[in-house]
Motif scaffolding. Structure first.
Motif, PDB file in Angstrom:
ATOM      1  N   ILE A 126      16.385  17.503  66.068  1.00 56.14           N
ATOM      2  CA  ILE A 126      14.996  17.563  65.597  1.00 56.14           C
ATOM      3  C   ILE A 126      14.953  17.547  64.069  1.00 56.14           C
ATOM      4  O   ILE A 126      14.085  16.898  63.468  1.00 56.14           O
ATOM      5  CB  ILE A 126      14.298  18.814  66.156  1.00 56.14           C
ATOM      6  N   GLN A 127      15.888  18.233  63.440  1.00 55.49           N
ATOM      7  CA  GLN A 127      15.931  18.242  61.979  1.00 55.49           C
ATOM      8  C   GLN A 127      16.119  16.838  61.422  1.00 55.49           C
ATOM      9  O   GLN A 127      15.613  16.507  60.343  1.00 55.49           O
ATOM     10  CB  GLN A 127      17.063  19.151  61.499  1.00 55.49           C
ATOM     11  N   ALA A 128      16.839  15.987  62.163  1.00 54.85           N
ATOM     12  CA  ALA A 128      17.110  14.623  61.699  1.00 54.85           C
ATOM     13  C   ALA A 128      15.922  13.683  61.894  1.00 54.85           C
ATOM     14  O   ALA A 128      15.944  12.551  61.389  1.00 54.85           O
ATOM     15  CB  ALA A 128      18.336  14.076  62.424  1.00 54.85           C
ATOM     16  N   MET A 129      14.876  14.100  62.583  1.00 56.94           N
ATOM     17  CA  MET A 129      13.702  13.253  62.785  1.00 56.94           C
ATOM     18  C   MET A 129      12.929  13.099  61.476  1.00 56.94           C
ATOM     19  O   MET A 129      13.017  13.944  60.594  1.00 56.94           O
ATOM     20  CB  MET A 129      12.779  13.866  63.849  1.00 56.94           C
ATOM     21  N   PRO A 130      12.151  12.022  61.342  1.00 55.37           N
ATOM     22  CA  PRO A 130      11.312  11.871  60.147  1.00 55.37           C
ATOM     23  C   PRO A 130      10.285  12.992  60.052  1.00 55.37           C
ATOM     24  O   PRO A 130       9.863  13.562  61.059  1.00 55.37           O
ATOM     25  CB  PRO A 130      10.628  10.519  60.361  1.00 55.37           C
ATOM     26  N   SER A 131       9.855  13.268  58.849  1.00 52.17           N
ATOM     27  CA  SER A 131       8.827  14.286  58.643  1.00 52.17           C
ATOM     28  C   SER A 131       7.467  13.771  59.106  1.00 52.17           C
ATOM     29  O   SER A 131       7.121  12.617  58.844  1.00 52.17           O
ATOM     30  CB  SER A 131       8.739  14.665  57.169  1.00 52.17           C
ATOM     31  N   PRO A 132       6.686  14.600  59.773  1.00 52.42           N
ATOM     32  CA  PRO A 132       5.332  14.183  60.174  1.00 52.42           C
ATOM     33  C   PRO A 132       4.332  14.251  59.020  1.00 52.42           C
ATOM     34  O   PRO A 132       3.199  13.785  59.146  1.00 52.42           O
ATOM     35  CB  PRO A 132       4.971  15.172  61.283  1.00 52.42           C
ATOM     36  N   ARG A 133       4.721  14.819  57.907  1.00 55.32           N
ATOM     37  CA  ARG A 133       3.779  15.048  56.810  1.00 55.32           C
ATOM     38  C   ARG A 133       3.164  13.762  56.283  1.00 55.32           C
ATOM     39  O   ARG A 133       1.961  13.716  55.974  1.00 55.32           O
ATOM     40  CB  ARG A 133       4.493  15.792  55.670  1.00 55.32           C
ATOM     41  N   ALA A 134       3.968  12.686  56.197  1.00 55.34           N
ATOM     42  CA  ALA A 134       3.502  11.471  55.523  1.00 55.34           C
ATOM     43  C   ALA A 134       2.534  10.640  56.357  1.00 55.34           C
ATOM     44  O   ALA A 134       1.632   9.996  55.806  1.00 55.34           O
ATOM     45  CB  ALA A 134       4.693  10.611  55.120  1.00 55.34           C
ATOM     46  N   CYS A 135       2.699  10.649  57.703  1.00 62.30           N
ATOM     47  CA  CYS A 135       1.900   9.696  58.495  1.00 62.30           C
ATOM     48  C   CYS A 135       0.900  10.370  59.425  1.00 62.30           C
ATOM     49  O   CYS A 135       0.288   9.699  60.260  1.00 62.30           O
ATOM     50  CB  CYS A 135       2.813   8.750  59.276  1.00 62.30           C
ATOM     51  N   THR A 136       0.728  11.675  59.293  1.00 63.70           N
ATOM     52  CA  THR A 136      -0.268  12.362  60.127  1.00 63.70           C
ATOM     53  C   THR A 136      -1.390  12.886  59.243  1.00 63.70           C
ATOM     54  O   THR A 136      -1.227  13.050  58.036  1.00 63.70           O
ATOM     55  CB  THR A 136       0.371  13.526  60.905  1.00 63.70           C
ATOM     56  N   SER A 137      -2.531  13.167  59.871  1.00 64.31           N
ATOM     57  CA  SER A 137      -3.664  13.683  59.104  1.00 64.31           C
ATOM     58  C   SER A 137      -3.381  15.109  58.665  1.00 64.31           C
ATOM     59  O   SER A 137      -2.748  15.886  59.396  1.00 64.31           O
ATOM     60  CB  SER A 137      -4.933  13.642  59.950  1.00 64.31           C
ATOM     61  N   PRO A 138      -3.815  15.496  57.481  1.00 64.49           N
ATOM     62  CA  PRO A 138      -3.627  16.881  57.032  1.00 64.49           C
ATOM     63  C   PRO A 138      -4.212  17.894  58.011  1.00 64.49           C
ATOM     64  O   PRO A 138      -3.643  18.974  58.198  1.00 64.49           O
ATOM     65  CB  PRO A 138      -4.346  16.917  55.681  1.00 64.49           C
ATOM     66  N   GLU A 139      -5.335  17.551  58.638  1.00 62.31           N
ATOM     67  CA  GLU A 139      -5.970  18.497  59.559  1.00 62.31           C
ATOM     68  C   GLU A 139      -5.065  18.818  60.752  1.00 62.31           C
ATOM     69  O   GLU A 139      -4.898  19.987  61.130  1.00 62.31           O
ATOM     70  CB  GLU A 139      -7.305  17.934  60.051  1.00 62.31           C
ATOM     71  N   LYS A 140      -4.474  17.775  61.344  1.00 61.35           N
ATOM     72  CA  LYS A 140      -3.594  18.006  62.495  1.00 61.35           C
ATOM     73  C   LYS A 140      -2.300  18.696  62.055  1.00 61.35           C
ATOM     74  O   LYS A 140      -1.785  19.574  62.747  1.00 61.35           O
ATOM     75  CB  LYS A 140      -3.277  16.669  63.180  1.00 61.35           C
ATOM     76  N   PHE A 141      -1.771  18.287  60.914  1.00 61.60           N
ATOM     77  CA  PHE A 141      -0.547  18.898  60.385  1.00 61.60           C
ATOM     78  C   PHE A 141      -0.779  20.384  60.117  1.00 61.60           C
ATOM     79  O   PHE A 141       0.002  21.247  60.526  1.00 61.60           O
ATOM     80  CB  PHE A 141      -0.149  18.166  59.097  1.00 61.60           C
ATOM     81  N   ASN A 142      -1.882  20.670  59.459  1.00 62.13           N
ATOM     82  CA  ASN A 142      -2.189  22.063  59.111  1.00 62.13           C
ATOM     83  C   ASN A 142      -2.500  22.914  60.339  1.00 62.13           C
ATOM     84  O   ASN A 142      -2.245  24.121  60.348  1.00 62.13           O
ATOM     85  CB  ASN A 142      -3.369  22.112  58.140  1.00 62.13           C
ATOM     86  N   ALA A 143      -3.056  22.277  61.379  1.00 65.25           N
ATOM     87  CA  ALA A 143      -3.378  23.019  62.593  1.00 65.25           C
ATOM     88  C   ALA A 143      -2.117  23.567  63.247  1.00 65.25           C
ATOM     89  O   ALA A 143      -2.120  24.680  63.795  1.00 65.25           O
ATOM     90  CB  ALA A 143      -4.141  22.127  63.571  1.00 65.25           C
ATOM     91  N   VAL A 144      -1.034  22.794  63.185  1.00 62.51           N
ATOM     92  CA  VAL A 144       0.233  23.276  63.741  1.00 62.51           C
ATOM     93  C   VAL A 144       0.750  24.456  62.921  1.00 62.51           C
ATOM     94  O   VAL A 144       1.161  25.483  63.473  1.00 62.51           O
ATOM     95  CB  VAL A 144       1.283  22.143  63.778  1.00 62.51           C
TER      96      VAL A 144
END
Length: 383
Positions: free
Chosen positions: A294-312
Motif C-alpha cells: 500500500i505504501q508503494a501505491m501512488p498518493s491520492p492527494r494529486a488526483c482526488t478532490s480535497p473534500e473527499k481526501f479531507n473526509a477520510v
C-alpha cells in the motif's frame, strides 16, 4: 492485493480454529485454556503451571494446512505466558519458566513474530461465530480464550473483531483505487475515498459501543494487567539475558497503518513515531507485507478532490478521538503510569496522531468567490 484482504480485512482467511482437530495430542491445551480464568483465581497458579506438561507444536516449519491450529497454539501459549508473568493477585515475576518459554518461542519463531501475546492472538485469532452463516459482528460472536470470567473482557475483544471485519471495506476500496490512481481517474478515486470514509464511520460507531458492556473500574484492575508489556523478563531455557516486549495494544492493528500508508500521512519524527514503527514487528508478517504494498501505491492527494481526501482524514481523526476518550476514562484517570500496555506514553502519542492527521488536510477547492457568496458566484452576490 490478495483477495482475502478485501473480503476479510485483517482477520484470518478462515474463522479461527477453536480446538485441535488435526493434532489431538494438543487437546490438553484446550482444557488448560478453558480453565485459565478459574486457575488465575488460585494462589498456586504458577506452581500448577510449572508442574504441567505443555505439548510441543509438532512441526518445525510453517504449513498452510495447519496454520489455523498453529495460531490457536500461539493463542493458548501466549495467554498462559502473560497470565504467568502478570497474575493479578500475585506480585509480577520476571522469569518465564522453560515449560512455557520453550514452546512459546518455538511457535513464535515459526510465525516469525516476537514471543509474547499480541493483538493478533488477543483479538484477530480469538473469536468464533455463534451462527457460522451470520455476520462477523457483535451479537454473533464469542471469544475462544479469556483471562477472566467477566463479560467485560469478551466485549472488549469482540468490539475489536467487528472493527477488523469492517476493515475489509477499506481494503477493498484501496484495492479499487490503485488502478484509478495510476490512471489519474479522479472520479473513481473519489468514489473509493468516499467508501473508505463511510467504513471508518461504521468502525467509529462500533468503537463507541465499548461502555455498553465494559466497566472502566473492572477493565483497569481485572484484565488489563494481563496484556501488559514484558519488562526484563527472562525466558528460561531460551535466552540468557532478560528481554523486553510490547504487550497487546490496539496500536498493533494494521488498519490505521494501512490508511496512513495509503493517504501518505507523515508524522513528525519523535520518540513516539519510533514506537509506532516498532509496533509493526508485532503484526502478522502478511500484514507487514501488505502495508509495504500500500505504501508503494501512488498518493491520492494529486488526483482526488480535497473534500473527499479531507473526509477520510477527518474520519480517521474522529475514530482516534473516540479511542483517546476511552483511553482517558478507562486508563489515564485510574493510574499514574503514563505507559500503555504496549509500553508507550499513550495519551501524548494519541493526541499527536489526532492533531497531525487533521493538519494533513488539503486546502478547500472552493474559491474565495464561493466562500463570500455561499457558492452562488458573483451574479448571486449582486441579485
Amino acid at each position: 492485493m490478495d483477495t482475502h484482504f478485501t473480503k476479510r480485512g485483517f482477520l484470518p482467511v478462515h474463522d479461527p480454529a477453536t480446538r485441535f482437530r488435526r493434532f489431538p495430542q494438543l487437546s490438553s491445551l484446550d482444557e488448560l485454556g478453558g480453565s485459565l480464568p478459574e486457575r488465575l483465581e488460585q494462589d498456586d497458579f504458577r506452581d500448577q503451571i510449572r508442574r504441567t506438561i505443555i505439548p510441543r507444536w509438532p512441526e518445525d516449519e510453517l504449513r498452510q494446512s495447519s496454520l489455523d491450529e498453529l495460531r490457536l497454539y500461539y493463542v493458548r501459549l501466549g495467554f498462559l505466558a502473560s497470565a504467568y508473568i502478570n497474575q493479578v493477585s500475585q506480585p509480577r515475576v520476571h522469569l518465564l519458566p522453560s515449560v512455557l518459554a520453550v514452546p512459546l518461542c518455538h511457535v513464535c519463531r515459526i510465525l516469525q513474530r516476537p514471543p509474547i501475546l499480541s493483538y493478533d492472538g488477543y483479538a484477530l485469532y480469538n473469536w468464533r461465530r455463534l451462527d457460522r452463516r451470520g455476520p462477523i459482528a457483535l451479537g454473533n460472536l464469542e471469544t475462544i480464550q479469556n483471562f477472566v470470567k467477566l463479560e467485560d473482557e469478551h466485549w472488549f475483544i469482540l468490539v475489536h473483531v467487528e472493527i477488523e471485519a469492517i476493515a475489509a471495506e477499506i481494503l477493498a476500496a484501496i484495492n479499487r483505487a490503485e488502478p484509478a490512481l495510476h490512471g489519474h481517474d479522479g472520479d473513481t478515486a473519489d468514489e473509493c475515498l468516499r467508501d473508505i470514509a463511510d467504513a471508518l464511520e461504521k468502525q467509529t460507531k462500533v468503537l463507541r459501543r465499548i461502555p455498553e458492556r465494559m466497566r472502566p473500574q473492572l477493565y483497569h484492575r481485572t484484565f488489563r494487567p494481563y496484556i501488559r508489556f514484558f519488562e526484563q523478563v527472562s525466558y528460561e531455557g531460551v535466552a540468557d539475558q532478560p528481554m523486553n516486549f510490547r504487550g497487546e495494544t490496539g496500536a498493533q492493528s494494521s488498519i490505521m497503518p494501512a490508511l496512513e500508508a495509503f493517504m501518505k500521512l507523515q508524522h513528525r519524527q519523535t520518540i513516539l513515531t519510533e514506537h509506532l514503527a516498532d509496533l509493526r514487528r508485532f503484526m502478522p508478517i502478511e500484514h507487514q507485507a501488505l502495508l509495504g504494498e500500500i505504501q508503494a501505491m501512488p498518493s491520492p492527494r494529486a488526483c482526488t478532490s480535497p473534500e473527499k481526501f479531507n473526509a477520510v482524514l477527518e474520519a480517521m481523526a474522529a475514530f482516534r478521538e473516540v479511542h483517546y476518550g476511552w483511553a482517558d476514562s478507562y486508563v489515564h484517570q485510574r493510574t499514574d503510569d503514563p505507559r500503555g500496555t504496549g509500553g508507550t506514553p499513550y495519551m501524548k502519542w494519541l493526541k499527536q496522531l489526532i492533531d497531525e492527521t487533521r493538519a494533513a488536510k488539503q486546502p478547500s477547492s472552493r474559491s474565495w468567490v464561493d466562500v463570500i457568496t455561499g457558492g452562488h458566484g458573483l451574479s448571486g452576490a449582486s441579485s
